[in-house]
Motif scaffolding. Structure first.
Motif, PDB file in Angstrom:
ATOM      1  N   SER A   1       0.820  -1.221   0.000  1.00 28.77           N
ATOM      2  CA  SER A   1       0.000   0.000   0.000  1.00 28.77           C
ATOM      3  C   SER A   1       0.849   1.265   0.000  1.00 28.77           C
ATOM      4  O   SER A   1       0.367   2.353  -0.328  1.00 28.77           O
ATOM      5  CB  SER A   1      -0.950   0.003   1.209  1.00 28.77           C
ATOM      6  OG  SER A   1      -0.236  -0.008   2.433  1.00 28.77           O
ATOM      7  N   MET A   2       2.149   1.133   0.333  1.00 35.73           N
ATOM      8  CA  MET A   2       3.048   2.285   0.381  1.00 35.73           C
ATOM      9  C   MET A   2       3.600   2.651  -1.001  1.00 35.73           C
ATOM     10  O   MET A   2       4.224   3.704  -1.170  1.00 35.73           O
ATOM     11  CB  MET A   2       4.195   1.974   1.345  1.00 35.73           C
ATOM     12  CG  MET A   2       5.087   3.143   1.715  1.00 35.73           C
ATOM     13  SD  MET A   2       6.162   2.741   3.126  1.00 35.73           S
ATOM     14  CE  MET A   2       7.094   1.353   2.484  1.00 35.73           C
ATOM     15  N   ILE A   3       3.387   1.802  -2.003  1.00 32.94           N
ATOM     16  CA  ILE A   3       3.953   2.029  -3.342  1.00 32.94           C
ATOM     17  C   ILE A   3       3.659   3.432  -3.870  1.00 32.94           C
ATOM     18  O   ILE A   3       4.572   4.140  -4.302  1.00 32.94           O
ATOM     19  CB  ILE A   3       3.461   0.954  -4.330  1.00 32.94           C
ATOM     20  CG1 ILE A   3       4.118  -0.392  -4.010  1.00 32.94           C
ATOM     21  CG2 ILE A   3       3.767   1.347  -5.779  1.00 32.94           C
ATOM     22  CD1 ILE A   3       3.575  -1.560  -4.816  1.00 32.94           C
ATOM     23  N   PRO A   4       2.387   3.902  -3.871  1.00 33.82           N
ATOM     24  CA  PRO A   4       2.140   5.242  -4.424  1.00 33.82           C
ATOM     25  C   PRO A   4       2.754   6.357  -3.593  1.00 33.82           C
ATOM     26  O   PRO A   4       3.179   7.377  -4.140  1.00 33.82           O
ATOM     27  CB  PRO A   4       0.608   5.335  -4.446  1.00 33.82           C
ATOM     28  CG  PRO A   4       0.139   4.342  -3.451  1.00 33.82           C
ATOM     29  CD  PRO A   4       1.130   3.223  -3.490  1.00 33.82           C
ATOM     30  N   ALA A   5       2.812   6.182  -2.272  1.00 33.67           N
ATOM     31  CA  ALA A   5       3.408   7.211  -1.415  1.00 33.67           C
ATOM     32  C   ALA A   5       4.884   7.406  -1.748  1.00 33.67           C
ATOM     33  O   ALA A   5       5.369   8.540  -1.859  1.00 33.67           O
ATOM     34  CB  ALA A   5       3.233   6.837   0.058  1.00 33.67           C
ATOM     35  N   ILE A   6       5.618   6.296  -1.938  1.00 36.56           N
ATOM     36  CA  ILE A   6       7.030   6.379  -2.292  1.00 36.56           C
ATOM     37  C   ILE A   6       7.201   6.971  -3.687  1.00 36.56           C
ATOM     38  O   ILE A   6       8.094   7.789  -3.934  1.00 36.56           O
ATOM     39  CB  ILE A   6       7.683   4.987  -2.210  1.00 36.56           C
ATOM     40  CG1 ILE A   6       7.677   4.472  -0.757  1.00 36.56           C
ATOM     41  CG2 ILE A   6       9.101   5.026  -2.749  1.00 36.56           C
ATOM     42  CD1 ILE A   6       8.505   5.290   0.197  1.00 36.56           C
ATOM     43  N   ALA A   7       6.320   6.575  -4.626  1.00 39.16           N
ATOM     44  CA  ALA A   7       6.408   7.102  -5.989  1.00 39.16           C
ATOM     45  C   ALA A   7       6.195   8.610  -6.016  1.00 39.16           C
ATOM     46  O   ALA A   7       6.907   9.346  -6.714  1.00 39.16           O
ATOM     47  CB  ALA A   7       5.380   6.404  -6.883  1.00 39.16           C
ATOM     48  N   ILE A   8       5.223   9.083  -5.253  1.00 31.81           N
ATOM     49  CA  ILE A   8       4.953  10.527  -5.182  1.00 31.81           C
ATOM     50  C   ILE A   8       6.149  11.248  -4.575  1.00 31.81           C
ATOM     51  O   ILE A   8       6.572  12.311  -5.047  1.00 31.81           O
ATOM     52  CB  ILE A   8       3.670  10.799  -4.369  1.00 31.81           C
ATOM     53  CG1 ILE A   8       2.439  10.306  -5.138  1.00 31.81           C
ATOM     54  CG2 ILE A   8       3.532  12.286  -4.054  1.00 31.81           C
ATOM     55  CD1 ILE A   8       1.154  10.344  -4.327  1.00 31.81           C
ATOM     56  N   LEU A   9       6.713  10.665  -3.527  1.00 32.10           N
ATOM     57  CA  LEU A   9       7.861  11.288  -2.876  1.00 32.10           C
ATOM     58  C   LEU A   9       9.061  11.351  -3.821  1.00 32.10           C
ATOM     59  O   LEU A   9       9.767  12.359  -3.890  1.00 32.10           O
ATOM     60  CB  LEU A   9       8.221  10.488  -1.617  1.00 32.10           C
ATOM     61  CG  LEU A   9       9.291  11.064  -0.687  1.00 32.10           C
ATOM     62  CD1 LEU A   9       8.891  12.440  -0.196  1.00 32.10           C
ATOM     63  CD2 LEU A   9       9.540  10.125   0.479  1.00 32.10           C
ATOM     64  N   LYS A  10       9.279  10.274  -4.589  1.00 33.92           N
ATOM     65  CA  LYS A  10      10.404  10.249  -5.532  1.00 33.92           C
ATOM     66  C   LYS A  10      10.224  11.252  -6.670  1.00 33.92           C
ATOM     67  O   LYS A  10      11.197  11.669  -7.298  1.00 33.92           O
ATOM     68  CB  LYS A  10      10.568   8.839  -6.102  1.00 33.92           C
ATOM     69  CG  LYS A  10      11.160   7.841  -5.114  1.00 33.92           C
ATOM     70  CD  LYS A  10      11.306   6.459  -5.737  1.00 33.92           C
ATOM     71  CE  LYS A  10      11.962   5.498  -4.759  1.00 33.92           C
ATOM     72  NZ  LYS A  10      12.064   4.122  -5.325  1.00 33.92           N
ATOM     73  N   ALA A  11       8.968  11.636  -6.947  1.00 31.48           N
ATOM     74  CA  ALA A  11       8.720  12.614  -8.013  1.00 31.48           C
ATOM     75  C   ALA A  11       9.201  14.006  -7.613  1.00 31.48           C
ATOM     76  O   ALA A  11       9.273  14.916  -8.452  1.00 31.48           O
ATOM     77  CB  ALA A  11       7.239  12.644  -8.363  1.00 31.48           C
ATOM     78  N   GLY A  12       9.524  14.192  -6.333  1.00 29.78           N
ATOM     79  CA  GLY A  12      10.083  15.456  -5.872  1.00 29.78           C
ATOM     80  C   GLY A  12       9.182  16.640  -6.108  1.00 29.78           C
ATOM     81  O   GLY A  12       7.986  16.593  -5.816  1.00 29.78           O
ATOM     82  N   GLU A  13       9.743  17.714  -6.665  1.00 25.02           N
ATOM     83  CA  GLU A  13       8.982  18.943  -6.859  1.00 25.02           C
ATOM     84  C   GLU A  13       7.920  18.815  -7.949  1.00 25.02           C
ATOM     85  O   GLU A  13       7.090  19.699  -8.119  1.00 25.02           O
ATOM     86  CB  GLU A  13       9.930  20.088  -7.206  1.00 25.02           C
ATOM     87  CG  GLU A  13      10.724  19.871  -8.476  1.00 25.02           C
ATOM     88  CD  GLU A  13      11.701  20.996  -8.754  1.00 25.02           C
ATOM     89  OE1 GLU A  13      12.222  21.049  -9.872  1.00 25.02           O
ATOM     90  OE2 GLU A  13      11.928  21.820  -7.844  1.00 25.02           O
TER      91      GLU A  13
END
Length: 498
Positions: free
Chosen positions: A364-376
């Motif tokens: 369930s954390m997959i999208p949270a990490i992806a959003i964080l990696k997208a940065g600004e």
């Protein structure tokens, strides 16, 4: 997560009604999530290995709902429905994982969903669980014999030793080695929750500050080019400050509570007074060294051989590490006297609980990490932009934002995100931006103690303690402890160092 005695006291008929209503409610929530997320924007592109990759920049914040609900389930169910949770926490974890994957598959397609699942399982979750399993098995074979009486001096000494060991054998290794001696020494005490809470603060988190062996974020920094002893030199002062404050507060609190209890001593052989002081299962200390060596090997040996599993490159050194860890765990089971493990209160429930719950957390954390990696460019751009002002790094924000996100997300990728946000050049960061790198490192390591899921051993320590009858604080109850004790420490660290 709830103690067995409490579970058996629950009213079974009421729980059956609750179970049925809960299942229906969960089904309604899942359907709602599907309806909400289907229209969301998404984008898949071909990556470096010819496979599909998720662009977190086009994910809305709605995709984080299953992860948030997973955390709320861990926080609420043990209190609201302990019997249901004790028997069905694995199903709840699976539900929230599917609550993300099902709408994700509809929106992105089966190919991307399969890729993300395999990527998470084989590069993150399975290595995570294998390492925990090996440490849990090996450390559980070490048993201190003789009289261990939980006085304030002994308890503080155990915390100090664990804090010092954590940087050299990892927070998980030190925590698994010492949590049972601490629990056994305090079995006769009325007040012992505080001992476990401070154990999580110090041994499972702050103590891992001084080397890349201590905590996964620092190991990632080492792999990115941060020199091994840069961490030791620069993290020593803030680690010593926080550890000194926490040890002093613990000693004062434990002294007060020990006196309030009437300075109790264990009756009869409750603390092992019929045995000579010593150690059983010494071979496991050698095996612990083998675990550390296997982890180091996977980071330093680069054969440049990998095997693609549906576009996911699984590197040879990581396969070798995981096989070695399983062999070491097997050797520990074979070479350790089963009776010694029994006397050490060893059983498999804590690792089973962690494995099931973290499967839901990782998926369930997959999208949270992806959003964080997208940065600004992602939904958390406002957060990322807070760490710099007109091109100048804002070190206090690096410390607090790295820490705040590490409290709820995996602190290793969180460290990496802010490491790259600061430029990603290890030589430049170590020399010209040393305070920024220090802020990122300290935030990722220290603030993993803020919640039960902030660092790998936190939840394991809680599970072992509850399995031995210690009624640990709830998810939010623990955060009340960390908020009142740790946050003031982190404010002091900010004022002194950043």
């Amino acid at each position: 997560m709830h103690s067995t005695m409490d579970v058996h006291r629950d009213n079974k008929e009421a729980e059956t009604v609750f179970n049925w209503r809960s299942i229906k409610s969960l089904a309604v929530i899942a359907a709602s999530l599907t309806a909400i997320m289907l229209p969301a924007l998404a984008f898949a592109s071909e990556g470096g290995h010819g496979g599909p990759h998720l662009d977190g920049a086009l994910l809305s914040g709605m995709w984080v709902i299953p992860f948030a609900c997973m955390l709320l389930s861990i926080a609420i169910f043990p209190l609201a429905a302990p019997h249901f949770w004790h028997h069905h926490f694995g199903k709840v974890a699976a539900f929230w994982g599917l609550a993300f994957l099902v709408p994700f598959t509809f929106q992105f397609g089966f190919e991307l969903a399969l890729y993300e699942t395999i990527h998470t399982l084989f590069l993150e979750y399975i290595p995570f669980i294998i390492l925990l399993f090996a440490l849990f098995t090996v450390a559980g074979g070490v048993r201190l014999t003789g009289s261990l009486v939980g006085t304030p001096a002994l308890n503080t000494g155990i915390l100090l030793i664990g804090t010092l060991l954590a940087s050299w054998m990892g927070t998980t290794g030190a925590a698994m080695l010492l949590i049972r001696p601490l629990l056994r020494a305090n079995a006769h005490r009325k007040y012992k929750v505080h001992s476990v809470v401070f154990f999580i603060f110090l041994v499972a988190n702050v103590g891992g500050s001084l080397t890349p062996l201590g905590d996964p974020p620092l190991f990632l920094g080492f792999l990115k080019g941060v020199s091994f002893f840069w961490t030791t030199v620069h993290m020593l002062a803030p680690m010593a400050l926080v550890a000194s404050i926490l040890l002093a507060v613990f000693f004062a609190m434990d002294t007060y509570l020990f006196g309030k209890e009437g300075k109790p001593m264990p009756k009869g052989d409750a603390a092992g007074s019929g045995e000579k002081f010593g150690m059983e299962g010494k071979v496991n200390l050698i095996l612990l060294g083998g675990v550390v060596a296997a982890v180091l090997m996977s980071g330093m040996w680069r054969p440049h051989v990998s095997f693609d599993l549906y576009h996911v490159p699984v590197e040879l050194q990581n396969i070798a590490r995981d096989v070695l860890l399983l062999v070491i765990a097997g050797l520990s089971l074979k070479l350790t006297d089963p009776e010694s493990r029994r006397k050490n209160d060893f059983n498999w429930f804590p690792i089973i609980e962690v494995a099931k719950l973290f499967s839901g957390i990782f998926i369930s954390m997959i999208p949270a990490i992806a959003i964080l990696k997208a940065g600004e460019h992602g939904a958390l751009s406002a957060v990322i932009n807070m760490v710099s002002h007109e091109g100048t790094p804002v070190n206090p924000m690096y410390f607090w934002l790295t820490g705040a996100l590490s409290s709820f997300l995996d602190n290793a990728p969180t460290y990496l995100v802010f490491f790259n946000t600061a430029g990603g050049d290890a030589v430049h960061l170590m020399n010209d931006m040393s305070q920024t790198l220090l802020a990122i490192s300290a935030g990722a390591v220290f603030m993993g103690a803020n919640t039960y899921i902030g660092n790998a051993p936190n939840f394991m320590v809680r599970s072992i303690a509850e399995d031995q009858g210690v009624k640990m604080p709830s998810f939010f109850g623990y955060m009340a402890w960390s908020g009142s004790i740790l946050i003031p420490c982190f404010i002091i660290v900010t004022l002194v160092f950043f």
